[in-house]
Write a protein that holds these residues in place. Sequence first.
Motif, PDB file in Angstrom:
ATOM      1  N   UNK A  23       0.835  -1.196   0.000  1.00  0.00           N
ATOM      2  CA  UNK A  23       0.000   0.000   0.000  1.00  0.00           C
ATOM      3  C   UNK A  23       0.877   1.255   0.000  1.00  0.00           C
ATOM      4  N   UNK A  24       0.531   2.205  -0.864  1.00  0.00           N
ATOM      5  CA  UNK A  24       1.383   3.376  -1.099  1.00  0.00           C
ATOM      6  C   UNK A  24       0.510   4.619  -1.160  1.00  0.00           C
ATOM      7  N   UNK A  25       0.995   5.707  -0.560  1.00  0.00           N
ATOM      8  CA  UNK A  25       0.307   6.994  -0.611  1.00  0.00           C
ATOM      9  C   UNK A  25       1.255   8.045  -1.157  1.00  0.00           C
ATOM     10  N   UNK A  26       0.757   8.837  -2.100  1.00  0.00           N
ATOM     11  CA  UNK A  26       1.491  10.005  -2.593  1.00  0.00           C
ATOM     12  C   UNK A  26       0.633  11.210  -2.264  1.00  0.00           C
ATOM     13  N   UNK A  27       1.162  12.118  -1.468  1.00  0.00           N
ATOM     14  CA  UNK A  27       0.313  13.186  -0.949  1.00  0.00           C
ATOM     15  C   UNK A  27       1.119  14.418  -0.560  1.00  0.00           C
ATOM     16  N   UNK A  28       0.401  15.534  -0.476  1.00  0.00           N
ATOM     17  CA  UNK A  28       0.921  16.749   0.156  1.00  0.00           C
ATOM     18  C   UNK A  28       0.013  17.151   1.317  1.00  0.00           C
ATOM     19  N   UNK A  29      -0.885  16.258   1.712  1.00  0.00           N
ATOM     20  CA  UNK A  29      -1.866  16.534   2.763  1.00  0.00           C
ATOM     21  C   UNK A  29      -1.394  15.931   4.086  1.00  0.00           C
ATOM     22  N   UNK A  30      -1.083  16.748   5.091  1.00  0.00           N
ATOM     23  CA  UNK A  30      -0.580  16.206   6.366  1.00  0.00           C
ATOM     24  C   UNK A  30      -1.564  15.255   7.046  1.00  0.00           C
ATOM     25  N   UNK A  31      -2.849  15.579   6.997  1.00  0.00           N
ATOM     26  CA  UNK A  31      -3.832  14.706   7.650  1.00  0.00           C
ATOM     27  C   UNK A  31      -3.889  13.343   6.964  1.00  0.00           C
ATOM     28  N   UNK A  32      -3.867  13.341   5.624  1.00  0.00           N
ATOM     29  CA  UNK A  32      -3.887  12.069   4.885  1.00  0.00           C
ATOM     30  C   UNK A  32      -2.632  11.262   5.184  1.00  0.00           C
ATOM     31  N   UNK A  33      -1.503  11.936   5.301  1.00  0.00           N
ATOM     32  CA  UNK A  33      -0.248  11.240   5.582  1.00  0.00           C
ATOM     33  C   UNK A  33      -0.270  10.609   6.970  1.00  0.00           C
ATOM     34  N   UNK A  34      -0.758  11.351   7.954  1.00  0.00           N
ATOM     35  CA  UNK A  34      -0.812  10.811   9.312  1.00  0.00           C
ATOM     36  C   UNK A  34      -1.787   9.636   9.396  1.00  0.00           C
ATOM     37  N   UNK A  35      -2.919   9.757   8.728  1.00  0.00           N
ATOM     38  CA  UNK A  35      -3.897   8.664   8.747  1.00  0.00           C
ATOM     39  C   UNK A  35      -3.327   7.410   8.091  1.00  0.00           C
ATOM     40  N   UNK A  36      -2.613   7.582   6.983  1.00  0.00           N
ATOM     41  CA  UNK A  36      -1.992   6.445   6.306  1.00  0.00           C
ATOM     42  C   UNK A  36      -0.944   5.801   7.197  1.00  0.00           C
ATOM     43  N   UNK A  37      -0.117   6.616   7.841  1.00  0.00           N
ATOM     44  CA  UNK A  37       0.942   6.091   8.700  1.00  0.00           C
ATOM     45  C   UNK A  37       0.380   5.290   9.867  1.00  0.00           C
ATOM     46  N   UNK A  38      -0.771   5.712  10.394  1.00  0.00           N
ATOM     47  CA  UNK A  38      -1.405   4.969  11.488  1.00  0.00           C
ATOM     48  C   UNK A  38      -2.022   3.665  10.976  1.00  0.00           C
ATOM     49  N   UNK A  39      -2.674   3.745   9.824  1.00  0.00           N
ATOM     50  CA  UNK A  39      -3.390   2.581   9.301  1.00  0.00           C
ATOM     51  C   UNK A  39      -2.453   1.469   8.874  1.00  0.00           C
ATOM     52  N   UNK A  40      -1.311   1.834   8.256  1.00  0.00           N
ATOM     53  CA  UNK A  40      -0.439   0.830   7.643  1.00  0.00           C
ATOM     54  C   UNK A  40       0.895   0.652   8.368  1.00  0.00           C
ATOM     55  N   UNK A  41       1.001   1.147   9.588  1.00  0.00           N
ATOM     56  CA  UNK A  41       2.272   1.037  10.309  1.00  0.00           C
ATOM     57  C   UNK A  41       2.772  -0.422  10.320  1.00  0.00           C
ATOM     58  N   UNK A  42       4.094  -0.625  10.145  1.00  0.00           N
ATOM     59  CA  UNK A  42       5.139   0.384   9.945  1.00  0.00           C
ATOM     60  C   UNK A  42       5.181   0.922   8.509  1.00  0.00           C
ATOM     61  N   UNK A  43       5.545   2.196   8.386  1.00  0.00           N
ATOM     62  CA  UNK A  43       5.506   2.894   7.110  1.00  0.00           C
ATOM     63  C   UNK A  43       6.866   3.513   6.831  1.00  0.00           C
ATOM     64  N   UNK A  44       7.213   3.525   5.543  1.00  0.00           N
ATOM     65  CA  UNK A  44       8.466   4.124   5.090  1.00  0.00           C
ATOM     66  C   UNK A  44       8.197   5.401   4.313  1.00  0.00           C
ATOM     67  N   UNK A  45       9.133   6.338   4.427  1.00  0.00           N
ATOM     68  CA  UNK A  45       9.183   7.474   3.506  1.00  0.00           C
ATOM     69  C   UNK A  45      10.204   7.148   2.420  1.00  0.00           C
ATOM     70  N   UNK A  46       9.815   7.381   1.160  1.00  0.00           N
ATOM     71  CA  UNK A  46      10.722   7.185   0.044  1.00  0.00           C
ATOM     72  C   UNK A  46      10.683   8.422  -0.853  1.00  0.00           C
TER      73      UNK A  46
END
Length: 315
Positions: free
Chosen positions: A144-167
């Motif tokens: 699962x991958x997210x491409x975003x500039x939205x802080x709320x979307x990024x935080x929600x993704x990081x919680x849902x799919x933890x552990x998460x990487x930044x690339x």
Amino acid sequence: MSDPRPVLVVTALHDPTVDVVINELHDRDVPVVRLDSGDFPLSLSLEAEITAHGLRGRLHTLSRTADLAQVRALYYRRPTGFAFPHLSEQDARFAVTQARYGLGGVLAALPGCLYVNHPHRIGDAEFKPAGLTAAAEAGFLIPPTLITSNPDAARAFAKRYAPVLYKPLWNPVYRIDGVSCVIEVADVQAKDIDDRIAGTAHLLQQRIRKTADVRVTVIGTKTFCVRIDSGLLDWRTDYSRLRYTPVEPPPGIEPSLHRYLAHFGLVFGAFDFAVDTDGQWWFLECNPSGQWYWLEPETGLPMRAALADLLKRTT
């Protein structure tokens, strides 16, 4: 009788991978013309005529001349960019665009030429969103991958799919105290994400709980799979810790490799996979200009010969 048509090699001056391929071609009596597009126009010149009969003309380096209508294959690997430092900023910008669309356009239009790979197809395949979408369509497992500039979307993704990487979506070189550096892949948690993420696009991806990595190099119809054991989050950060083992791909992987390459019109690709605790291979990326030669002396896999076969057009 040997085929007089040359292989055109477009790359930077210092490229050890290209050096070994050129040596292999020379050993097979295949003529080679090597150039760097960044040499244009000081030590590289061009005349190309396009008529109802097609494209014809010549490229001249300091030591070689290539008949554009006779190039059998073009090996395109990371040439330097055009530069006109003697011109004003505005004039240089104009000259660069003319060189790109002139010389670059000619190199992309050679008649009857096999491209490894075509520069336009390389550009298409270097966009990570396009690569991940094509990988899913080809039948690979993708995290699962997210491409975003939205802080709320990024935080929600990081919680849902933890552990998460930044690339990084692309990795330009930074210079810090005169040393070249790149942005590394890193673990990220929801609490680490603040509103600065709104400043540009970012890629977040679920981290696969992996036991190893696999580098798969596809050269024409031949596939070379190497398991890489390191214990590292990103094996490219410390080559001294890597252990290599040639492996066979699981069922279904090889057809998906060729579906992926066909999607982009590529004949070469360096694929990276993560192997999870169940032995499943997860697609991470495919580099259409990726490194491969360092694996040959480590494994004995005949990759140089396979690439020379492809460029010689014997396969």
